[in-house]
Design an enzyme around this catalytic site. Sequence first.
Site, PDB file in Angstrom:
ATOM      1  N   GLY A 161      32.954  41.669  42.712  1.00 32.28           N
ATOM      2  CA  GLY A 161      33.487  40.581  43.530  1.00 32.28           C
ATOM      3  C   GLY A 161      33.688  39.311  42.714  1.00 32.28           C
ATOM      4  O   GLY A 161      34.672  38.590  42.889  1.00 32.28           O
ATOM      5  N   THR A 162      32.761  39.052  41.817  1.00 29.41           N
ATOM      6  CA  THR A 162      32.855  37.845  40.984  1.00 29.41           C
ATOM      7  C   THR A 162      34.128  37.864  40.150  1.00 29.41           C
ATOM      8  O   THR A 162      34.831  36.850  40.039  1.00 29.41           O
ATOM      9  CB  THR A 162      31.612  37.753  40.075  1.00 29.41           C
ATOM     10  OG1 THR A 162      30.446  37.697  40.902  1.00 29.41           O
ATOM     11  CG2 THR A 162      31.669  36.519  39.192  1.00 29.41           C
ATOM     12  N   SER A 184      33.661  43.777  47.170  1.00 25.94           N
ATOM     13  CA  SER A 184      32.736  44.317  46.178  1.00 25.94           C
ATOM     14  C   SER A 184      32.102  45.600  46.684  1.00 25.94           C
ATOM     15  O   SER A 184      31.636  45.670  47.827  1.00 25.94           O
ATOM     16  CB  SER A 184      31.660  43.269  45.897  1.00 25.94           C
ATOM     17  OG  SER A 184      30.647  43.830  45.086  1.00 25.94           O
ATOM     18  N   HIS A 216      29.209  47.146  45.937  1.00 30.32           N
ATOM     19  CA  HIS A 216      27.769  47.277  46.194  1.00 30.32           C
ATOM     20  C   HIS A 216      27.307  46.533  47.446  1.00 30.32           C
ATOM     21  O   HIS A 216      26.153  46.666  47.845  1.00 30.32           O
ATOM     22  CB  HIS A 216      26.955  46.862  44.963  1.00 30.32           C
ATOM     23  CG  HIS A 216      26.843  45.393  44.713  1.00 30.32           C
ATOM     24  ND1 HIS A 216      25.758  44.661  45.100  1.00 30.32           N
ATOM     25  CD2 HIS A 216      27.692  44.528  44.114  1.00 30.32           C
ATOM     26  CE1 HIS A 216      25.929  43.400  44.729  1.00 30.32           C
ATOM     27  NE2 HIS A 216      27.101  43.297  44.132  1.00 30.32           N
ATOM     28  N   THR A 228      39.613  50.751  30.854  1.00 33.39           N
ATOM     29  CA  THR A 228      39.539  52.094  31.437  1.00 33.39           C
ATOM     30  C   THR A 228      38.832  52.057  32.781  1.00 33.39           C
ATOM     31  O   THR A 228      37.820  51.367  32.941  1.00 33.39           O
ATOM     32  CB  THR A 228      38.819  53.049  30.457  1.00 33.39           C
ATOM     33  OG1 THR A 228      39.559  53.055  29.243  1.00 33.39           O
ATOM     34  CG2 THR A 228      38.738  54.456  31.019  1.00 33.39           C
ATOM     35  N   CYS A 230      21.679  34.966  44.094  1.00 34.01           N
ATOM     36  CA  CYS A 230      22.204  34.341  42.882  1.00 34.01           C
ATOM     37  C   CYS A 230      21.560  32.990  42.628  1.00 34.01           C
ATOM     38  O   CYS A 230      21.618  32.467  41.533  1.00 34.01           O
ATOM     39  CB  CYS A 230      23.709  34.168  42.999  1.00 34.01           C
ATOM     40  SG  CYS A 230      24.514  35.640  43.586  1.00 34.01           S
TER      41      CYS A 230
HETATM   42  C1  LIG Z   1      27.809  39.222  46.407  1.00 34.68           C
HETATM   43  C2  LIG Z   1      28.912  38.262  46.636  1.00 34.68           C
HETATM   44  C3  LIG Z   1      29.856  37.992  45.632  1.00 34.68           C
HETATM   45  C4  LIG Z   1      29.750  38.577  44.256  1.00 34.68           C
HETATM   46  O1  LIG Z   1      30.027  39.935  44.225  1.00 34.68           O
HETATM   47  P1  LIG Z   1      29.519  40.806  42.961  1.00 34.68           P
HETATM   48  O2  LIG Z   1      30.191  42.114  43.144  1.00 34.68           O
HETATM   49  O3  LIG Z   1      28.034  40.871  43.067  1.00 34.68           O
HETATM   50  O4  LIG Z   1      29.979  40.079  41.744  1.00 34.68           O
HETATM   51  C5  LIG Z   1      30.876  37.109  45.918  1.00 34.68           C
HETATM   52  N1  LIG Z   1      30.981  36.544  47.131  1.00 34.68           N
HETATM   53  C6  LIG Z   1      30.117  36.789  48.124  1.00 34.68           C
HETATM   54  C7  LIG Z   1      30.312  36.142  49.441  1.00 34.68           C
HETATM   55  C8  LIG Z   1      29.051  37.647  47.909  1.00 34.68           C
HETATM   56  O5  LIG Z   1      28.164  37.870  48.896  1.00 34.68           O
END
Ligand SMILES: *Cc1c(COP(=O)(O)O)cnc(C)c1O
Length: 401
Positions: free
Chosen positions: A71-72, A199, A201, A237, A325
């Site tokens: 997500g980041t 994301s 996970h 990849t 975080c």
């Molecule tokens: C967890 C989260 C992210 C980051 O996602 P990652 O896959 O852990 O980098 C970004 N935005 C929100 C709202 C999140 O909860």
Amino acid sequence: MKRIYLDYNATTPVRPEVLEALLPYYRDQFGNPSSVHWAGRQVSGAVEKAREQVAALLNCSPAEIVFLSCGTEADNMSLKGTVDALGEKGNHIITTAVEHPAVLETCRYLEKTGCKVTYLPVDSDGRLDLADLEKAITAQTVLISVMWANNETGNIYPIEQIGAIAKARGIRFHTDAVQAVGKLEIDVQKANIDLLALSGHKLGAPKGVGVLYVRRGTRLTPFMHGGHQERNRRAGTHNVAGIVGLGKACELAMAERESTCARVKELRDRLEQGIFARIPQVKLNGHPGERLPNTLNVSFAWIEGESLLLNLDMKGIAASSGSACTSGSLEPSHVLGAMCVEVTLAHSSTRFSLGPDTTAEDIDYVLEVLPPIVQRLRDMSPLYNCGKVDACETCDTVKKL
Ligand SMILES: *Cc1c(COP(=O)(O)O)cnc(C)c1O
């Protein structure tokens, strides 16, 4: 000891169906999907199937799905890639004060390179005033970035209305939907979204895979340079097993979201009502109604969230003090700060986030062990009922709870 996991907003366990779907890609299906031979062809079909599964959940075309690492990365690429591609039009971004660090820290970085960023304020329930958004728009505005749902409070933002404003003013719209996907109905057409981050996970798929939806025709400078993967949008990849798992998780979300969320919301409400019935001087952080079905963020006046978490952990309960975080830092949450939550109350905030595996027994166990822990920590606190009610801001705030 019991182990109860109530931190689904930090990460989720990989769902058994997802693990089953992805395991072959760690075994004999090892090819590189960009290779033309049999080993590559074996897996390229699986990546394309996953692309269709994700696209179906978002209501977009598979060609608009870009697989990347998390997500980041999707948030970074959206903001930096837009500023780079639209630099001749302007350099102003509008976002909110309550975004995830993946957006906020990217904005801070972009400010250092000369961008202007407006951080929209929120009210004490964490809500935006869309009149503020309208007022902030200038001829230089190239991007509006507003999260679909907040990871700390669970607050849901009016994405359809914001998308309509962005479309009417001809401004690109990005949403961080990491917490919303799988919990809310997502339709990128209805909400006029140009860029959407999700994301794996947070959704029952493994760590290390994410998606950026990019509306067809959106000019966006790539973040990674290298091979021609993902139609030149993202070199590197493919994480084939992760992608296959994410596709499966999206398929499951599509089929089960409504029934799972109804059940999870019932349990969340049971926890919330149980806490308020058993423990005095508790504050709900976030909007009571416009909130994700799985999230409960509460402040227990007079105690440190961190001490509460350690004590819950000793009883086998995993919860969080806001965002994974920001844990480890002693700064109170920027989200609660933006909501003007009084600072000692912000320090006592605790987030419980439930998931598909949460049971009524889990919740009843928490309701059994939590009240005595809170009472013990309060009894130890020198501030608890300090007596200087008239002079003390915390006492004043707590009196009104
Ligand atoms: C967890 C989260 C992210 C980051 O996602 P990652 O896959 O852990 O980098 C970004 N935005 C929100 C709202 C999140 O909860």
